[in-house]
Design an enzyme around this catalytic site. Structure first.
Site, PDB file in Angstrom:
ATOM      1  CG  ASP A   1      18.197  23.118  13.842  1.00 24.83           C
ATOM      2  OD1 ASP A   1      17.850  21.925  13.943  1.00 24.83           O
ATOM      3  OD2 ASP A   1      19.249  23.558  14.339  1.00 24.83           O
TER       4      ASP A   1
ATOM      5  CG  ASP B   1      14.753  18.922  22.409  1.00 25.51           C
ATOM      6  OD1 ASP B   1      14.256  18.241  23.317  1.00 25.51           O
ATOM      7  OD2 ASP B   1      15.580  18.477  21.597  1.00 25.51           O
TER       8      ASP B   1
END
EC number: 2.7.1.11
Length: 766
Positions: free
Chosen positions: A117, A164
């Site tokens: 992100d 993740d």
């Protein structure tokens, strides 16, 4: 529908595309390869940006033009071959000015960013400032007005690369599946030593703000407990954990496994560390307890077949998104929902991802789990059922039987395990049938279900004996795990209901076969393990040619008439061709393939890989193709052949197959429990409607139950195939990545969707 190429060749002529990878290192090379090759295919110049945003700022040799050959032999490499680095300079406007100038000078107006992100947020900021950056550069003389006009807007598309799986809007990020492979390899190894010494192991996996790796690992290995940041344990968790471990040992287990995400916390935000848990277990229970912190081993290693295919599909879709880009198009991120490629507004996904962290900081943990998405919620609910729900004190009075039918498939044991345990949690008496339908006929129904033996026999000639067994053991429902034989055998059971009332019980089929040829499901348990076995074997075979130039390998795969394994392994291993029954070929096609490989040998890449499904053609056998290639390639390349055989049915199940089998078993028991109650009349079960015998399958984005009778119309029984198969539309990607000039399907493409709608809907329910 899956991603398909819809642009025509030449759509990016005269334009330039740059691809860079962020510091969230995952298995990004397949995506880089796809962007480069599809970009070149569509006529664009494609550039590598080495060292991420730092290379974009520094320019020079960090931004190099890519060629077709420059991305060869990189599919099997982990990480990113073009490098990455954290970049403070790009956080400043001065750094972004330098980056903009470097792009404009090369005519690059399309940027593909693969990262987390942070990288994607930086890309969106860069795009939003683009006009202002160009204006400043013109004022200072950094670029000319004409250059600014030609580069008036910047297209941005993102792909999420992070082990993740912490980016909202996608079921799986690139690199997650490979990380799970590394983790499970270690967990399996530790399990053997833990059993030998009767130890408790506390394993810490990555996931500072996201517990996905820990959660899926716990499901895949049957862990006693998992700690994740999104859902901290209750305040009395210490007592509950010790009670759970004691109960496990009391049932005869010689080990305990506890999985901890590195960001695990309690309800008050206090960290729960691996050492804290070890100290608790040693102090209270006196168990020999060890801690293993996996660390960066999770980021490395060979990419899994899933990640290679995911990266390739996302890379293709990213180029397609760039082709469509206009000044008004929002920056988008290409993601995966079920088996479907989707495009989502980049900043919507970033915002929801940040909302998860905010929810955790504010103690709104239920909201955090919901914001993670449907896939995360489903995994969490299944884990809680298996690990924390105790069987009821009163039994349901119903008996469920589970049996395996047909050839073995990795992951069947996971499905049997979850079926039995969830059945017991529902209060049912669970019966394990050995030797499939034949064992059911012979009454081979012991109470313990370790590994159920398989058998191919169909039930039609045993209806009388099967009815007697169902009556003798008071079986109220059947869960059948297997491949095409399980499907056809269950159809026979339905037909037998007309004569034998005992067969009028609910039936659920769970597809499990390496061939992935069962109608009603996009995926079957076992297919992912077989696909990884083939892919890794292809890697080794290709590596064997490193010291021997100009060699072509012909490899035969399993699958019956279904070309799933050959096609998907071709995508994952970078094959030059994959021959399958569903895509008919002629001697002219074989000639074109030989000519293609002849041209390939003139480049720097002097090796070839050709896959052949075992029943793709009765006449063009593996030996025929080998002999043809050997003869036509004489003096240019030599050939070797390999028939992989039954090694494709063995091996340790992949994390996907373990997790998939676990969830399928759980859902099957929930459905059949409800169906038994629905069909119960005055203490008797009578189920003879079409919807009382269903197949549980994954369709696009959901697990759905479909009546077996309806699936008959969708089946080619002569060739044991579904009439429609979603993965066939991925074959153009395989051919383009192998540098074939082909006509493309222009009928379907991924559309821009909105993740915020889901979020608003969720907030309205809070």
């Amino acid at each position: 529908a899956p991603t398909v190429l819809w642009a025509v060749q030449g759509s990016l002529v005269g334009r330039a595309v740059a691809v860079e990878t962020g510091p969230s290192i995952a298995c990004m090379n397949a995506a880089v390869r796809a962007v480069v090759r599809v970009g070149i295919y569509t006529g664009a110049k494609v550039y590598f940006v080495h060292e991420g945003y730092q290379g974009l700022v520094d320019g020079g040799d960090n931004i190099k033009e890519a060629t077709w050959e420059s991305v060869s032999m990189m599919l099997q490499l982990g990480g990113t071959v073009i490098g990455s680095a954290r970049c403070q300079d790009f956080r400043t406007r001065e750094g972004r000015l330098k980056a903009a100038r470097n792009l404009v000078k090369r005519g690059i107006t399309n940027l593909c960013v693969i990262g987390g992100d942070g990288s994607l947020t930086g890309a969106d900021t860069f795009r939003a400032e683009w006009s202002g950056l160009l204006a400043d550069l013109v004022k200072t003389g950094g670029i000319t007005a004409d250059e600014a006009k030609k580069s008036s807007f910047l297209n941005i598309v993102g792909m999420v690369g992070s082990i993740d799986n912490d980016f909202c809007g996608t079921d799986m990020t690139i690199g997650t599946d490979s990380a799970l492979h590394r983790i499970m390899e270690i967990v399996d190894a530790i399990t053997t030593t833990a059993q030998s010494h009767q130890r408790t192991f506390v394993l810490e996996v990555m996931g500072r703000h996201c517990g996905y790796l820990a959660l899926v690992t716990s499901l895949a290995c049957g862990a006693d407990w998992v700690f994740i940041p999104e859902s901290p344990p209750e305040d009395d968790w210490e007592d509950h954990l010790c009670r759970r471990l004691t109960e496990t040992r009391g049932r005869g287990s010689r080990l305990n496994i506890i999985i901890v995400a590195e960001g695990a916390i309690d309800k008050h935000g206090k960290a729960i560390t691996s050492e804290d848990i070890k100290s608790l277990v040693v102090k209270r229970l006196g168990y020999d307890t060890r801690v293993t912190i996996l660390g960066h081993v999770q980021r490395g290693g060979t990419p899994s077949a899933f990640d290679r295919i995911l990266g390739s599909r996302m890379g293709v879709e990213a180029v397609m998104a760039l082709l469509e880009g206009t000044p008004d198009s929002p920056a988008c991120v290409v993601s995966l929902s079920g088996n479907q490629a989707v495009r989502l507004p980049l900043m919507e996904c970033v915002q929801v991802t940040k909302d998860v962290t905010t929810a955790m900081k504010e103690g709104r943990f239920d909201d955090a789990v919901k914001l993670r998405g449907r896939s995360f919620q489903n995994n969490w609910n299944v884990y809680k059922l298996l690990a924390h729900v105790r069987p009821p004190p009163t039994k349901s009075g119903y008996n469920l039987a589970v049996l395996n039918v047909g050839a073995p498939a990795a992951g069947m044991n996971a499905a049997v395990r979850s079926t039995v345990r969830i059945g017991i949690i529902h209060g049912h008496r669970m019966l394990a049938v050995h030797d499939g339908f034949e064992g059911l006929a012979e009454g081979k129904v012991p109470l313990r279900a370790r590994q159920l033996p398989l058998h191919w026999t169909l039930p039609k000639k045993y209806f009388e004996q099967i009815s007697a067994t169902i009556n003798d053991f008071s079986i109220h429902g059947l869960i059948i795990i297997g491949g095409f034989e399980a499907f056809t055998g269950s159809l026979e059971m339905i037909d037998g209901r007309a004569k034998f009332e005992e067969l009028c019980i609910p039936i659920c089929v769970i597809p499990a076969t390496v061939s992935n040829n069962v109608p009603g499901s996009d995926f079957s348990i076992g297919a992912d393990t077989a696909l990884n076995t083939i892919t890794m074997t292809c890697d080794r075979i290709k590596q064997s040619a490193a010291g021997t130039k100009r060699r072509v390998f012909i490899i035969e795969t399993m699958g019956g008439y279904c070309g799933y394994l050959a096609t998907m392994a071709g995508l994952a291993a970078g094959a030059d061709a994959a021959y399958i029954y569903e895509d008919p070929f002629t001697i002219r096609d074989l000639q074109i393939n030989v000519e293609h490989l002849t041209e390939k040998m003139k480049t720097t890449v002097k090796r070839g890989l050709v896959l052949r499904n075992e029943k793709c053609n009765d006449n063009y056998t593996t030996d025929f193709i080998f002999n043809l290639y050997s003869e036509e390639g004489k003096g240019i390349f030599d050939c070797r052949k390999n028939v992989l055989g039954h090694m494709q049915q063995g091996g340790t199940p992949t994390p996907f197959d373990r997790n998939f089998g676990t969830k399928m078993g759980t859902k099957a028991v929930a459905w059949i429990s409800g169906k038994i109650k629905e069909c119960s009349r005055h203490g008797r079960i009578f189920a003879n409607t079409a919807d009382s015998a269903c197949l549980l399958g994954m369709r696009r984005r959901s697990l759905v139950f479909q009546p077996l009778a309806e699936l008959k119309e969708q089946t080619d029984f002569d060739h044991r195939l579904p009439k429609e198969q979603w993965w066939l539309k991925l074959r153009p990607i395989l051919k383009i990545l192998a540098k074939y000039k082909i006509d493309l399907d222009t009928s379907e493409k991924a559309h821009l969707e909105h993740i915020m709608r889901k979020r608003v809907s969720m907030e309205s329910n809070i």
